[in-house]
Design a protein around this motif. Structure first.
Motif, PDB file in Angstrom:
ATOM      1  N   VAL A  92       0.865  -1.243  -0.185  1.00  0.00           N
ATOM      2  CA  VAL A  92       0.257   0.021  -0.088  1.00  0.00           C
ATOM      3  C   VAL A  92       0.785   1.409  -0.146  1.00  0.00           C
ATOM      4  N   GLY A  93       0.478   2.017  -0.752  1.00  0.00           N
ATOM      5  CA  GLY A  93       1.126   3.277  -0.724  1.00  0.00           C
ATOM      6  C   GLY A  93       0.198   4.559  -0.259  1.00  0.00           C
ATOM      7  N   ILE A  94       0.871   5.529   0.362  1.00  0.00           N
ATOM      8  CA  ILE A  94       0.275   6.583   1.135  1.00  0.00           C
ATOM      9  C   ILE A  94       0.837   7.834   0.518  1.00  0.00           C
ATOM     10  N   VAL A  95       0.020   8.716  -0.247  1.00  0.00           N
ATOM     11  CA  VAL A  95       0.434  10.149  -0.437  1.00  0.00           C
ATOM     12  C   VAL A  95      -0.254  11.053   0.543  1.00  0.00           C
ATOM     13  N   VAL A  96       0.607  11.865   1.192  1.00  0.00           N
ATOM     14  CA  VAL A  96       0.149  12.945   1.885  1.00  0.00           C
ATOM     15  C   VAL A  96       0.637  14.239   1.679  1.00  0.00           C
ATOM     16  N   SER A  97      -0.308  15.120   1.847  1.00  0.00           N
ATOM     17  CA  SER A  97      -0.141  16.644   1.565  1.00  0.00           C
ATOM     18  C   SER A  97       0.669  17.312   2.697  1.00  0.00           C
ATOM     19  N   ARG A  98       1.704  17.972   2.378  1.00  0.00           N
ATOM     20  CA  ARG A  98       2.231  18.896   3.505  1.00  0.00           C
ATOM     21  C   ARG A  98       1.515  19.695   4.010  1.00  0.00           C
ATOM     22  N   TRP A  99       0.634  20.335   2.962  1.00  0.00           N
ATOM     23  CA  TRP A  99      -0.303  21.563   3.549  1.00  0.00           C
ATOM     24  C   TRP A  99      -1.260  21.139   4.565  1.00  0.00           C
ATOM     25  N   ASN A 100      -1.115  22.018   5.460  1.00  0.00           N
ATOM     26  CA  ASN A 100      -2.033  21.746   6.841  1.00  0.00           C
ATOM     27  C   ASN A 100      -1.397  20.472   7.493  1.00  0.00           C
ATOM     28  N   SER A 101      -0.130  20.465   7.587  1.00  0.00           N
ATOM     29  CA  SER A 101       0.587  19.416   7.961  1.00  0.00           C
ATOM     30  C   SER A 101       0.239  18.695   9.559  1.00  0.00           C
ATOM     31  N   ARG A 121       5.366  12.269  -0.042  1.00  0.00           N
ATOM     32  CA  ARG A 121       4.680  13.462   0.420  1.00  0.00           C
ATOM     33  C   ARG A 121       4.786  14.555  -0.934  1.00  0.00           C
ATOM     34  N   CYS A 122       3.703  15.182  -0.954  1.00  0.00           N
ATOM     35  CA  CYS A 122       3.608  16.210  -1.879  1.00  0.00           C
ATOM     36  C   CYS A 122       3.163  17.489  -1.442  1.00  0.00           C
ATOM     37  N   PRO A 123       3.518  18.851  -2.291  1.00  0.00           N
ATOM     38  CA  PRO A 123       2.985  19.971  -1.583  1.00  0.00           C
ATOM     39  C   PRO A 123       1.699  20.119  -0.959  1.00  0.00           C
ATOM     40  N   GLY A 124       0.685  19.959  -1.702  1.00  0.00           N
ATOM     41  CA  GLY A 124      -0.814  20.209  -1.210  1.00  0.00           C
ATOM     42  C   GLY A 124      -1.900  19.279  -1.785  1.00  0.00           C
ATOM     43  N   SER A 125      -2.910  19.257  -1.486  1.00  0.00           N
ATOM     44  CA  SER A 125      -4.110  18.436  -1.831  1.00  0.00           C
ATOM     45  C   SER A 125      -4.091  18.604  -3.577  1.00  0.00           C
ATOM     46  N   PHE A 126      -4.028  19.533  -4.165  1.00  0.00           N
ATOM     47  CA  PHE A 126      -4.198  19.888  -5.533  1.00  0.00           C
ATOM     48  C   PHE A 126      -3.240  18.782  -6.381  1.00  0.00           C
ATOM     49  N   GLU A 127      -1.854  18.553  -5.819  1.00  0.00           N
ATOM     50  CA  GLU A 127      -0.990  17.887  -6.288  1.00  0.00           C
ATOM     51  C   GLU A 127      -1.124  16.278  -5.913  1.00  0.00           C
ATOM     52  N   LEU A 128      -2.052  15.953  -5.152  1.00  0.00           N
ATOM     53  CA  LEU A 128      -2.350  14.387  -4.786  1.00  0.00           C
ATOM     54  C   LEU A 128      -2.631  13.721  -5.897  1.00  0.00           C
ATOM     55  N   PRO A 129      -3.570  13.959  -7.009  1.00  0.00           N
ATOM     56  CA  PRO A 129      -3.439  13.195  -8.155  1.00  0.00           C
ATOM     57  C   PRO A 129      -2.427  12.896  -8.887  1.00  0.00           C
ATOM     58  N   LEU A 130      -1.410  13.811  -9.061  1.00  0.00           N
ATOM     59  CA  LEU A 130      -0.494  13.424  -9.728  1.00  0.00           C
ATOM     60  C   LEU A 130       0.668  12.647  -9.304  1.00  0.00           C
ATOM     61  N   ALA A 131       0.845  12.882  -7.634  1.00  0.00           N
ATOM     62  CA  ALA A 131       1.626  12.145  -7.042  1.00  0.00           C
ATOM     63  C   ALA A 131       1.435  10.991  -6.877  1.00  0.00           C
ATOM     64  N   VAL A 132      -0.084  10.640  -6.656  1.00  0.00           N
ATOM     65  CA  VAL A 132      -0.710   9.330  -6.539  1.00  0.00           C
ATOM     66  C   VAL A 132      -0.388   8.360  -8.016  1.00  0.00           C
ATOM     67  N   ILE A 156      -3.587   5.289  -0.568  1.00  0.00           N
ATOM     68  CA  ILE A 156      -4.291   6.181   0.109  1.00  0.00           C
ATOM     69  C   ILE A 156      -4.059   7.845  -0.053  1.00  0.00           C
ATOM     70  N   ALA A 157      -4.856   8.537  -0.360  1.00  0.00           N
ATOM     71  CA  ALA A 157      -4.625  10.143  -0.582  1.00  0.00           C
ATOM     72  C   ALA A 157      -5.074  10.533   0.691  1.00  0.00           C
ATOM     73  N   LEU A 158      -3.997  11.515   0.938  1.00  0.00           N
ATOM     74  CA  LEU A 158      -4.407  12.269   2.341  1.00  0.00           C
ATOM     75  C   LEU A 158      -4.183  13.712   2.362  1.00  0.00           C
ATOM     76  N   GLY A 159      -5.030  14.403   2.611  1.00  0.00           N
ATOM     77  CA  GLY A 159      -5.018  16.016   2.242  1.00  0.00           C
ATOM     78  C   GLY A 159      -6.087  16.659   3.201  1.00  0.00           C
ATOM     79  N   VAL A 160      -5.930  18.005   3.069  1.00  0.00           N
ATOM     80  CA  VAL A 160      -6.904  18.919   3.756  1.00  0.00           C
ATOM     81  C   VAL A 160      -7.018  20.081   3.199  1.00  0.00           C
ATOM     82  N   VAL A 161      -8.464  20.518   2.631  1.00  0.00           N
ATOM     83  CA  VAL A 161      -8.711  21.802   2.031  1.00  0.00           C
ATOM     84  C   VAL A 161      -9.474  22.225   3.234  1.00  0.00           C
ATOM     85  N   ILE A 162      -9.254  23.476   3.557  1.00  0.00           N
ATOM     86  CA  ILE A 162     -10.224  24.294   4.388  1.00  0.00           C
ATOM     87  C   ILE A 162     -10.464  25.521   3.760  1.00  0.00           C
ATOM     88  N   ARG A 163     -12.025  25.611   3.681  1.00  0.00           N
ATOM     89  CA  ARG A 163     -12.607  26.838   2.921  1.00  0.00           C
ATOM     90  C   ARG A 163     -11.916  28.179   3.436  1.00  0.00           C
TER      91      ARG A 163
END
Length: 156
Positions: free
Chosen positions: A17-26, A54-65, A78-85
């Protein structure tokens, strides 16, 4: 004649299993990562069968995956990230792009990719989703394990 039910479970025969995690909102994504690893380990997946990118932010998750799947022999990611309004439409653009990207990868690669991306109105809501009452990273890990198991059942 009886119905033939095919189901997966959270204990696949074997899995890498791979995990790609965003650094933004670490402060939040690291808790999600820890929850995911704990859930994987608790269901028989050894540390040697887990790779974290690890990738910079949630926007980059699909390419990193996509890149992780192309560079490693993995059963799922598993793609992990956080986007806050915020106060601009940026939230909607990022959420839509990540959701569409992950959905397309699931369908185009044939590999399960769990959507562990929190989309919240504020940091407090995000922290509630990685706290004592539950961890969305762990939930995403369980989802990817069940999908890996289901695929193993379907391919028998």
């Amino acid at each position: 004649m009886s119905i033939n039910y095919i189901e997966g479970n959270t204990k696949p025969l074997s899995a890498k299993v791979g995990i790609v995690v965003s650094r933004w909102n670490s402060s939040i994504t690291e808790r999600m990562l820890n929850g995911a690893i704990k859930a994987l380990n608790g269901n028989g997946i050894s540390d040697e069968d887990i790779v974290v990118a690890r990738c910079p932010g949630s926007f980059e998750l699909p390419l990193a995956v996509k890149s992780l799947l192309e560079s490693r022999d993995l059963d799922g990611v598993i793609a992990l990230g956080v986007v806050i309004r915020g106060g601009t439409p940026h939230f909607e653009y990022v959420c839509d792009a990540v959701t569409t990207g992950i959905t397309n990868l699931n369908l185009n690669t044939g590999k399960p990719i769990a959507f562990g991306v929190l989309t919240t109105d504020d940091t407090k809501q995000a922290l509630e989703r990685v706290g004592d009452k539950g961890n969305k990273g762990a939930e995403a890990a369980l989802a990817v394990l069940e999908m890996i198991s289901l695929q193993q059942e379907l391919n028998k």
